[in-house]
Design an enzyme around this catalytic site. Structure first.
Site, PDB file in Angstrom:
ATOM      1  CG  HIS A   1     -10.163  -6.349   8.507  1.00 43.02           C
ATOM      2  ND1 HIS A   1      -9.163  -6.834   9.318  1.00 43.02           N
ATOM      3  CD2 HIS A   1      -9.773  -6.624   7.240  1.00 43.02           C
ATOM      4  CE1 HIS A   1      -8.225  -7.402   8.573  1.00 43.02           C
ATOM      5  NE2 HIS A   1      -8.562  -7.282   7.307  1.00 43.02           N
TER       6      HIS A   1
ATOM      7  CD  GLU B   1      -1.865  -2.344   1.470  1.00 41.56           C
ATOM      8  OE1 GLU B   1      -0.735  -2.616   1.930  1.00 41.56           O
ATOM      9  OE2 GLU B   1      -2.760  -3.207   1.331  1.00 41.56           O
TER      10      GLU B   1
END
Lengths: 327, 344
Positions: free
Chosen positions: A130, A61
């Site tokens: 998450h 990322e």
């Protein structure tokens, strides 16, 4: 002609139209090409645009966000997809320290027209890492603009505006509602960044929300209507810059405000809205502003925790009754 | 194709027949002397508190900037770290604009908004000036991605220090750059110390060029105290990249004479070590070679010295006499959008 399409299709239509319009737009991220997107948002785009413009990345990322920043500084218009904003945390250096600051550091010589996008917020029993909501994190940073919406019409119109915008933008979607359908015209249109929308007219109380909490706010408003309470519901759609005027105008009419915000309470979107409304509409308020946020905790796995953690219609109804001083 | 050159400490080379033109030697000399004198004056001005903030000077590392000037095209992009004054000057950003920036004046290269760590110039293809260690590595990779996307034969020189070589961003960038064969020339300016921590204390593998080998990236160690060696390595790497073969990694071994920043006396290294490198000083080496091999006359060398002295004097005067930016400029260049509604 309007037809009903899902949120993921609206996002894809928006991206694809802009990629047809401008050769410099490309999509990059994990699983966006061959796999057709982790949530199928980019389904079919590799076939149409080829691997030069729809680029699968390794799980890096920070690296691919930075590649996007460099490409944007050098004349391209990247769309950087994060599988979720939870993973974008690895890339915050590039979003916060670079994309947001390039224009200022270079005194306007280099801008960074980049779109970072992906789902934000809790999406079921996914556990602590998450389930986070990033609107307030990103909206805290000058230089960035932040879009957060769930309505397919808004999503398509806003993603197109975002791709054409000259400033770096973070767009927050919703994992749980990529299937959510809504009316979207066949013909081209844009939705401007920075404007809220009044979704339901009302006279007794204003409920402000955004993204999937709009579904909670609207459900609460419907329940309240059955009890004779008329709620006006505002969808922020853009978090930065935030359209405070639409809220002020509504509060001047209803004199009461409830904010439904999936962010944690501390320094969240609700805190900022509360500050601005007390500043600009203090004399119009008949009750202290009340907010319904996610709990000030990490979100554990068990279903009971999810229910306890998130705002829901019952919590919103309770908040509305609190500001209306009714039981 | 992977090529390995054994890492070694730079050694002063014996004079031999000039391998480069007179113009090149004089150009190197001028570029290096400009940086040296600029940085010496920068330190003086910092001492007088005309310059504030973090300030990292390039003294000792000038041969790398010189090699870039002769080996890389003006159309090529450069992204580097916060020790950037020398590279910016070598790109042709004026001494006046650079010094005024250090003074925080509105005539600075970025109108007083960047300071010592953040110079930028689209015209000179200079992409900063990054203050986050290693952050420019993915950015430079992305600049190269855009060049490939547009189909040019430009490359992006992406520079970083030995400290940044330990950042994860480097590994992610090297991997993608090799996978996609991006036109990026990675340069690690290994000056021996990440702030106060020596290279050998930051890794089990002190030879930084070896990092590239994990990605099958052509990687070499280069003597960074001599512009001839730097130029040769850069030119070879650039040719490889322009032929569409993807990235190249050069670990250029250099040395900074001063501390990490102006606030660092550099007590973590020995006087002997410093002297060893000062004996290899690239400006002295090139000046000696020019005179010894009669590449140019003493008068020509003096003319360059005079030119640089005048230029830096004028840069100081320019910076002194320039105005500070108006405080209202705080609100410009945050967004391209002209009517952005800032909170107050």
């Amino acid at each position: 002609m309007a037809r009903k399409i899902a949120l993921r299709d609206a996002l894809r239509e928006g991206m694809s139209e802009e990629m047809r319009r401008d050769e410099n737009v490309f999509l990059m991220g994990e699983e966006v090409a061959l796999y057709n997107g982790a949530y199928k948002v980019s389904k079919g785009m590799l076939d149409e645009f080829g691997e030069r413009r729809v680029v699968d990345t390794p799980i890096s990322e920070l690296g691919f966000a930075g590649i996007g920043v460099g490409a944007a500084m050098n004349g391209l218009r990247p769309i950087i997809e994060f599988m979720t904003w939870n993973f974008a945390v690895l890339a915050f250096d590039q979003i916060v320290n670079n994309a947001a600051k390039t224009l200022s550091q270079s005194a306007g010589d280099f801008n960074c027209p980049i779109l970072f996008r992906g789902p934000s917020g809790a999406a079921g029993q996914l556990g602590q890492q998450h389930s986070q909501t990033f609107e307030s994190w990103m909206a805290n940073v000058p230089g960035l603009k932040v879009i957060s919406c769930i309505d397919p019409y808004d999503a398509k119109g806003l993603i197109k505006s975002a791709i054409r915008d000259e400033d770096p933008i973070c767009m927050m979607e919703s994992e749980l509602y990529y299937n959510l359908e809504g009316e979207v015209p066949e013909e081209e249109y844009l939705v401007p960044i920075g404007l809220a929308a009044v979704r339901r007219q009302g006279t007794d109380v204003t409920i402000v929300s955004y993204n999937k909490m709009m579904l909670v706010a609207k459900a609460a408003a419907e329940e309240l209507a059955k009890e004779g309470i008329s709620a006006e519901v505002i969808d922020l759609r853009t978090i930065r810059p935030l359209d405070f005027q639409t809220i002020v105008d509504s509060v001047k009419k209803t004199n009461r405000l409830v904010i439904v915000d999936e962010c944690w309470p501390f320094a969240g979107v609700s805190a900022e809205v509360t500050y601005e409304i007390q500043k600009f509409a203090f004399d119009y308020l008949d009750a202290p502003i009340v907010r319904v946020n996610s709990a000030d905790t990490s979100l554990g796995y068990a279903a009971a925790f999810v229910e306890e953690f998130l705002p829901n219609p019952a919590k919103v109804i309770e908040a509305v009754k609190q500001v209306m001083y009714v039981k | 194709m992977t090529q390995v050159v054994k890492s070694k400490k730079p050694r002063a080379k014996k004079a031999k027949a000039p391998a480069f033109s007179k113009e090149t030697y004089l150009q190197w000399y001028e570029v290096m002397l400009r940086i040296r004198r600029f940085e010496e004056r920068t330190l003086m001005m910092y001492g007088q508190q005309k310059i504030r903030g973090f300030c990292h000077v390039y003294i000792g590392q000038e041969a790398i900037a010189a090699g870039l000037v002769s080996a890389i095209r003006p159309e090529d992009a450069i992204a580097t770290a916060y020790r950037q004054h020398g590279i910016a000057l070598s790109r042709g950003i004026s001494s006046k604009a650079c010094m005024a920036e250090l003074f925080g004046k509105k005539t600075g290269v970025v109108n007083g908004k960047g300071g010592s760590m953040h110079f930028f110039s689209k015209e000179k293809r200079f992409f900063g000036g990054n203050g986050i260690v290693g952050a420019q590595i993915p950015i430079g990779t992305g600049i190269a991605f855009a060049e490939k996307y547009k189909g040019t034969d430009n490359l992006c020189v992406t520079m970083f220090g030995d400290g940044a070589a330990r950042q994860g961003a480097l590994f992610e960038s090297f991997n993608m750059a090799m996978t996609w064969k991006l036109p990026v020339l990675y340069i690690c300016e290994n000056n021996g110390y990440a702030m106060g921590t020596s290279v050998s204390r930051t890794s089990n593998v002190p030879d930084i060029y070896k990092i590239g080998l994990a990605f099958d990236m052509p990687s070499e160690a280069v003597d960074g105290m001599n512009p001839e060696a730097v130029h040769e390595a850069l030119a070879k790497a650039a040719k490889h990249i322009r032929e569409g073969n993807g990235p190249y990694f050069l670990e250029i071994k250099t040395y900074r004479y001063k501390g990490h920043s102006v606030s660092d006396p550099g007590k973590y290294r020995s006087k002997e070590e410093l002297k060893e490198y000062k004996d290899l000083d690239p400006i002295k080496v090139v000046e000696n070679k020019i005179l010894k091999d009669k590449i140019a006359s003493e008068a020509e060398i003096k003319a360059i010295k005079d030119l640089i002295k005048t230029e830096i004097d004028e840069a100081i005067e320019f910076a002194e006499n320039s105005d500070y930016p108006d405080p209202s400029e705080l609100y410009t260049d945050n967004y391209v959008q002209k009517d952005y509604p800032f909170l107050t």
